[in-house]
Design a protein around this motif. Structure first.
Motif: not given
Length: 429
Positions: A142-148, A217-222
């Motif tokens: 659901g978020l675009s990015g890498t966080w660590a 999970m579904n592809k959208e991560g929802t």
């Protein structure tokens, strides 16, 4: 975090940020540009590492400050107990350190709240230095990015008791390599021992569903999806094992510690572990140690599970270049290799696992485990979804228990687990 198989396998407490901290990922208050001069005072927080590794981290910080004389790093180490709560409180109070040791499930709510710096943007030049699976482990659906930045990794083989295999009429030189073989061997062992010896001591977890090839999970991560036909198939097979006592009767309430004791006392024939466990076998159960067999994790996907720790940069740091530079310094190939030689963990940097330390056998079981684990980590994945909280794990475990006890069908149990997890996911925001 305390480095052992048990603590890697243990689930970190789910982190729930107060609503006042919520925001959109990547919208932190600090500058996202890490290309400026590396200078300023920053704080670095680790997770229960000071007791055993104080000299290592003091040397690491000294080396960084020597390389960047205009910086000063204050090291904070927090105890394992309550670590997630401490991060939550700091996040809500605006006192989150500049650089923070996190696991994927801890970074997810911080990223959602806009408190984690997007390293795909701020540290793009460093991306190629890390294994693909390790870098991807701190992404959030659901978020675009890498966080660590990915830091140290761990995985392990399956240990098995050769003597118990032989007593059951099984070939101790040919342990199961597929789920079909595993279930067949387990049923045979239960029959031959009159139900006194189980093969497995743990109920299936979300990782096991992932290894079996179940979409989590579904592809959208929802929403979650592990109640599909393949998920039902796996739980049905475990029900067969449970009924035949091929799955230890106490598996419903088992912990990694209790499962390990069952293996030590030769009440179960197989158990996951790591190179760290071999020393324990030698000291606590020398008879078992003589009969230890070592084989690979069983997976239908071709990818074993990895446990991963990370280093996050606070998006609201006042010294973004210094914080990013230090987080990268902690996790670069040289320093990860140095750390890996002090304890049985593995670097997440590309190419490091080709070092002779991880590829050359010397005839010892410890080295054999290290070499095998390093090889498997090159394309390993972290099966546990970063959004899968402690409450979700409990919900799944409770429904699995109902299925194994015959209180619900495997399909109903997994449908209920998915429903509960989806509801908890909505509550995360």
């Amino acid at each position: 975090m305390r480095i052992s198989r048990r603590t890697f396998a243990a689930v970190a407490v789910a982190l729930v940020l107060p609503l006042s901290a919520c925001g959109s990922g990547g919208d932190g208050g600090g500058p996202a540009d890490a290309s400026g001069k590396v200078e300023g005072d920053i704080t670095f927080q680790t997770w229960n590492l000071r007791a055993n590794f104080k000299p290592y981290f003091e040397g690491l910080i000294a080396d960084f400050e020597k390389k960047y004389p205009a910086t000063h790093v204050k090291w904070i180490d927090q105890p394992a107990e309550g670590y997630a709560d401490k991060i939550s409180a700091d996040a809500a109070g605006g006192t989150l350190p500049d650089v923070v040791n996190v696991s994927p499930d801890l970074v997810a709510p911080l990223a959602k709240a806009g408190l984690a710096l997007d390293l795909d943007k701020a540290a793009a030049p460093y991306r190629s230095e890390y294994l693909d699976g390790a870098w991807a482990s701190h992404r959030v659906p659901g978020l675009s990015g890498t966080w660590a930045f990915p830091w140290y990794l761990n995985t392990g083989p399956l240990f098995y008791n050769k003597s118990l295999f032989e007593k059951a009429g099984l070939d101790a030189g040919k342990p199961p390599t597929t789920y079909g073989d595993l279930f067949a061997d387990a049923l045979r062992m239960a029959r031959s021992s009159g139900g006194k010896v189980a093969t497995l001591a743990n109920v299936p977890t979300i990782e096991d569903f992932g290894r079996y090839g179940v979409p989590l999970m579904n592809k959208e991560g929802t929403g979650f999806a592990f109640d599909d036909a393949k998920g039902v198939e796996l739980l049905t097979r475990y029900k067969e094992l449970y009924d035949a006592k091929a799955l230890d009767p106490q598996a419903l309430t088992a912990t990694p510690e209790s499962s390990g004791k069952k293996f030590l006392t030769e009440a179960v024939a197989m158990n996951p572990g790591s190179a760290l466990d071999l020393g324990n076998f030698k000291k606590q159960a020398p008879g078992l140690y003589k009969n230890i067999g070592i084989t690979e994790q069983i997976t239908s996907t071709g990818h074993v599970n990895m446990y991963v720790m990370g280093v996050m940069v606070n998006s609201r740091t006042r010294h973004t270049p210094a914080a990013v530079a230090f987080a990268h310094f902690v996790t670069d190939a040289h320093n990860q290799m140095s750390f890996a030689k002090k304890v049985a963990i593995f670097p997440s940097t590309a190419g490091s696992l080709d070092d002779p330390y991880f590829t050359k056998e010397d005839g010892t079981d410890e080295t054999r485990v290290r070499v095998a684990a390093a090889k498997s980590l090159k394309n390993a994945v972290n099966y546990t979804p970063v959004l899968f909280s402690e409450q979700m794990k409990t919900a799944l475990r409770n429904e699995v228990a109902k299925a194994l006890q015959g209180k619900e069908s495997p399909k109903t149990a997994l449908d209920n687990a998915v429903k509960a997890c989806d509801q908890l996911l909505k509550q995360q925001g």
